[in-house]
Design an enzyme around this catalytic site. Structure first.
Site, PDB file in Angstrom:
ATOM      1  N   ASN A  29      15.127  16.689  26.627  1.00  0.00           N
ATOM      2  CA  ASN A  29      16.189  16.557  25.626  1.00  0.00           C
ATOM      3  C   ASN A  29      17.339  15.756  26.182  1.00  0.00           C
ATOM      4  O   ASN A  29      17.640  15.836  27.370  1.00  0.00           O
ATOM      5  CB  ASN A  29      16.697  17.940  25.210  1.00  0.00           C
ATOM      6  CG  ASN A  29      15.673  18.657  24.371  1.00  0.00           C
ATOM      7  OD1 ASN A  29      14.921  18.034  23.622  1.00  0.00           O
ATOM      8  ND2 ASN A  29      15.619  19.973  24.515  1.00  0.00           N
ATOM      9  N   ASN A  89      22.208  11.343  30.023  1.00  0.00           N
ATOM     10  CA  ASN A  89      21.720  10.916  31.349  1.00  0.00           C
ATOM     11  C   ASN A  89      22.073  11.900  32.462  1.00  0.00           C
ATOM     12  O   ASN A  89      22.282  11.508  33.604  1.00  0.00           O
ATOM     13  CB  ASN A  89      22.259   9.531  31.724  1.00  0.00           C
ATOM     14  CG  ASN A  89      21.734   8.481  30.796  1.00  0.00           C
ATOM     15  OD1 ASN A  89      20.589   8.594  30.336  1.00  0.00           O
ATOM     16  ND2 ASN A  89      22.549   7.497  30.482  1.00  0.00           N
ATOM     17  N   ARG A  90      22.165  13.145  32.102  1.00  0.00           N
ATOM     18  CA  ARG A  90      22.428  14.213  33.088  1.00  0.00           C
ATOM     19  C   ARG A  90      23.779  14.061  33.785  1.00  0.00           C
ATOM     20  O   ARG A  90      23.965  14.538  34.905  1.00  0.00           O
ATOM     21  CB  ARG A  90      21.308  14.291  34.150  1.00  0.00           C
ATOM     22  CG  ARG A  90      19.888  14.491  33.580  1.00  0.00           C
ATOM     23  CD  ARG A  90      19.841  15.719  32.707  1.00  0.00           C
ATOM     24  NE  ARG A  90      18.491  16.145  32.354  1.00  0.00           N
ATOM     25  CZ  ARG A  90      18.002  16.147  31.103  1.00  0.00           C
ATOM     26  NH1 ARG A  90      18.706  15.686  30.082  1.00  0.00           N
ATOM     27  NH2 ARG A  90      16.791  16.621  30.871  1.00  0.00           N
ATOM     28  N   THR A  91      24.724  13.348  33.140  1.00  0.00           N
ATOM     29  CA  THR A  91      26.072  13.237  33.723  1.00  0.00           C
ATOM     30  C   THR A  91      26.941  14.373  33.167  1.00  0.00           C
ATOM     31  O   THR A  91      28.006  14.149  32.601  1.00  0.00           O
ATOM     32  CB  THR A  91      26.710  11.873  33.385  1.00  0.00           C
ATOM     33  OG1 THR A  91      26.712  11.733  31.961  1.00  0.00           O
ATOM     34  CG2 THR A  91      25.965  10.716  34.025  1.00  0.00           C
TER      35      THR A  91
END
Ligand SMILES: Cc1cc2nc3c(=O)[nH]c(=O)nc-3n(C[C@H](O)[C@H](O)[C@H](O)COP(=O)(O)O)c2cc1C
Length: 215
Positions: free
Chosen positions: A13, A193-195
């Site tokens: 996701n 983007n997992r930031t």
């Protein structure tokens, strides 16, 4: 499992782009928590007050869900059986940790604190608001003991229903609230983007330090 492994691989996701900045946080972590819980309730998340409660005794960590019910003097309140494994564990070692996760709004709240039995008035007040069925099952369930079948419990409930016929069900002494005094809070907002944005609150002599953490 092959098919399932494939399905798990496909689970990826993405989160939103929205910025969650230090200036968006309330200086008081309890207020920050209640703001987020309110957002989760407004989003109609199923059981937004479900939290994982982790205990640890003799190097044996254990966790389970409980339902957060109230905040009294900045302490988180939930209710349980006072002779259940979790209760005995918290009485032996009051250091606990907990987590709420609200997937639909990409948020997690993690905390650590000290648990102790809540004042009787808190337990009485909450018990009196429970539906009668929930009150009777608090009496009937010797929580986490091994039973032969469900009838053991349903028969007990039927007996208790007769015993307390035409009267309010009193709160059993072995059932009530715990309060958690939180000494560490962490707020996580998922981002693209997992930031992810993460902030922790730690205590100092004046109040709380708020710091950003690496995702
Ligand atoms: C969503 C959810 C909420 C729960 N809420 C409570 C609760 O508020 N109090 C409680 O004693 N058990 C609650 N339970 C059951 C516990 O997770 C657990 O099975 C039970 O309390 C026994 O735990 P113990 O053996 O560690 O004491 C809940 C379970 C779920 C899935």
């Amino acid at each position: 499992m092959d098919n399932l492994s494939e399905k798990i691989k496909q689970l990826r996701n993405e989160y939103s782009d929205s910025d969650f900045l230090i200036e968006h946080l309330d200086k008081n972590p309890v207020k920050q928590f209640t703001n987020w819980l309110d957002d989760a309730i407004e989003t109609k998340i199923y059981e937004p007050n479900a939290m994982v409660l982790a205990t640890s005794v003799d190097n044996q960590p254990r966790s389970r869900y409980v339902l957060f019910k109230n905040i009294v003097e900045d302490k988180l309140i939930f209710h349980t059986h006072y002779e259940s494994p979790k209760a005995l564990e918290m009485l032996a070692n009051p250091n606990i940790s907990g987590i709420f996760y609200w997937a639909e709004i990409h948020r997690q709240v993690r905390f650590q604190g000290i648990a102790k039995k809540a004042d009787k008035t808190i337990s009485d007040e909450y018990f009196s608001t429970r539906p009668r069925g929930g009150q009777l099952s608090a009496w009937a369930s010797d929580q986490s003991s091994i039973i032969k079948n469900r009838e053991e419990v349903t028969n007990k409930i039927a007996e208790l229903d007769k015993k307390f016929e035409n009267q309010e069900v009193p709160r059993p002494d072995f059932w009530g609230g715990f309060e958690i005094e939180v000494n560490y809070w962490e707020f996580w907002q998922g981002r693209r983007n997992r930031t992810h944005d993460r902030f922790c609150y730690t205590q100092n002599t004046q109040g709380w330090n708020i710091e950003r953490m690496s995702p």
